[in-house]
Design an enzyme around this catalytic site. Structure first.
Site, PDB file in Angstrom:
ATOM      1  N   GLY A 135     -67.813   8.636  11.728  1.00 48.00           N
ATOM      2  CA  GLY A 135     -68.489   9.930  11.774  1.00 48.00           C
ATOM      3  C   GLY A 135     -68.736  10.307  13.216  1.00 48.00           C
ATOM      4  O   GLY A 135     -67.863  10.819  13.912  1.00 48.00           O
ATOM      5  N   GLU A 244     -69.533  23.497  19.482  1.00 46.66           N
ATOM      6  CA  GLU A 244     -70.021  23.224  18.127  1.00 46.66           C
ATOM      7  C   GLU A 244     -71.521  22.979  18.118  1.00 46.66           C
ATOM      8  O   GLU A 244     -72.255  23.496  17.262  1.00 46.66           O
ATOM      9  CB  GLU A 244     -69.294  22.003  17.569  1.00 46.66           C
ATOM     10  CG  GLU A 244     -69.792  21.542  16.217  1.00 46.66           C
ATOM     11  CD  GLU A 244     -68.974  20.389  15.652  1.00 46.66           C
ATOM     12  OE1 GLU A 244     -69.502  19.674  14.776  1.00 46.66           O
ATOM     13  OE2 GLU A 244     -67.821  20.213  16.077  1.00 46.66           O
TER      14      GLU A 244
END
Length: 379
Positions: A135, A244
């Site tokens: 992740g 982001e």
């Protein structure tokens, strides 16, 4: 609550008003049904593209506005005034997390083929980085890409991919060598043989956002679909994380603003203990402090975006911002939910939805703990 920023111009205000009108007309009356359906209708996204909202920072030759990071932040913050975060993240993944890979690393042929359609909303994008065992640890991905003549062959699995079910165009990270950071980015079109949705994932929040496990089983793509330089994908991913994370901070700040306004409106009319809740000192003071924290975080957020426009290295600042706002939004929304009492726990109320949707903002895009390590190692 006044939340003006010194960085906001009259042009930014016009953009904010345009987005607010779009949300009021196209989103808020319908988004509850989207939550049930598990996705945002593609025609709504196409109308956003037609309105010029999908290419703010992209080249004008493809239909973009060639605006700067501050303008992009104004858009993200305005979008985040909606109480339907599934809609918000569907858009922000397309505009700030996936398609920037094409904008930053795409060659002329790739942009000619895809970018104008991305800006119009004809092609909705997703980015495939996260895996079941990787992740926040991007270097830990195990998906591979091997060159075979004039093709690349991709194998692996991606997890938690926003827009994963219904996207048309995917930017996929894969290992192209034995080094820990030896990875590359690839363009994969929906419908490519061997490329499939393993399953749609059911989430606690962001219900109108489609999220998927993606499977790549001997997916063959043309050599021309390599995005950027071979072996440089890790650095491309790291670069795009800054865009982001500012977008996710805007989402968090927007949730804080809406939660506070909803709660102020509620406690000023809710009768309890012989009067309205606003007369309770502890409620007034806690909301005031949360508003102060939100305003401070918002100014830091705008300062980070301004530093992008000045060409500064902002990794430490943005890592601080992501950690700060991801934790703050959970503090704000949970307190606001508490002050709604039992109504705050009823599904379909805005504050309950914000509470569910806020939780992931301390996880997605870089968990708080990972962000603080990024801060600490730059001292």
């Amino acid at each position: 609550m006044s939340t003006d920023s010194i960085y906001v111009t009259p042009e930014h205000e016009l953009l904010r008003d345009q987005v607010a009108k779009f949300i009021a007309r196209e989103v808020e009356p319908h988004a509850a049904a989207w939550e049930e359906a598990g996705c945002v209708p593609r025609d709504v996204l196409r109308r956003m593209g037609d309105a010029g909202l999908f290419g703010l920072m992209y080249e004008s030759q493809y239909g973009g506005a060639e605006s700067d990071a501050l303008t992009n932040l104004v858009f993200a913050e305005a979008l985040s005034q909606s109480t339907f975060a599934g809609f918000i993240i569907t858009v922000l993944v397309h505009t700030d997390m996936a398609s920037p890979h094409l904008h930053h690393a795409g060659n002329a042929a790739q942009k000619d083929k895809y970018l104008s359609r991305v800006i119009k909303g004809e092609l909705i994008t997703a980015v495939g980085i996260t895996e079941p065992g990787a992740g926040s640890d991007v270097a830990g991905i195990r998906t591979t890409a091997k060159r075979d003549g004039d093709e690349w062959v991709l194998n692996g699995t991606k997890m938690f991919i926003t827009n994963g079910v219904h996207a048309n165009l995917y930017f996929v990270a894969a290992k192209t060598g034995s080094g820990k950071r030896d990875m590359s980015m690839f363009i994969v079109e929906k419908g490519t043989p061997g490329f499939s949705v393993g399953r749609a994932l059911k989430k606690t929040g962001w219900l109108s956002s489609d999220t998927a496990e993606l499977v790549l089983d001997n997916v063959r793509i043309p050599a021309a679909n390599l995005l950027g330089e071979e072996g440089k994908g890790f650095y491309s991913v790291m670069k795009n994380f800054q865009t982001e994370r500012i977008a996710l901070a805007a989402m968090a700040v927007g949730h804080c603003q809406r939660a506070l306004q909803l709660t102020l409106d509620y406690v000023r009319q809710r009768q309890a203990f012989g009067g309205v809740l606003w007369e309770q000192q502890t409620i007034r003071q806690r909301l005031s402090m949360l508003d102060a924290k939100t305003r401070a975080a918002r100014q830091f957020m705008y300062h980070c975006a301004w530093r992008v426009t000045q060409g500064h290295d902002i990794v430490q600042d943005v890592s601080m911002l992501k950690a700060l706002t991801g934790e703050l939004v959970n503090e704000v929304v949970q307190t606001c939910q508490q002050f709604h009492g039992g109504m705050g726990y009823i599904r379909e109320t805005a504050i309950e939805r914000l509470w569910r949707d806020a939780r992931v903002l301390a996880i997605g895009g870089g968990a708080t703990e990972v962000m603080l390590e990024e801060v600490a190692k730059r001292y």
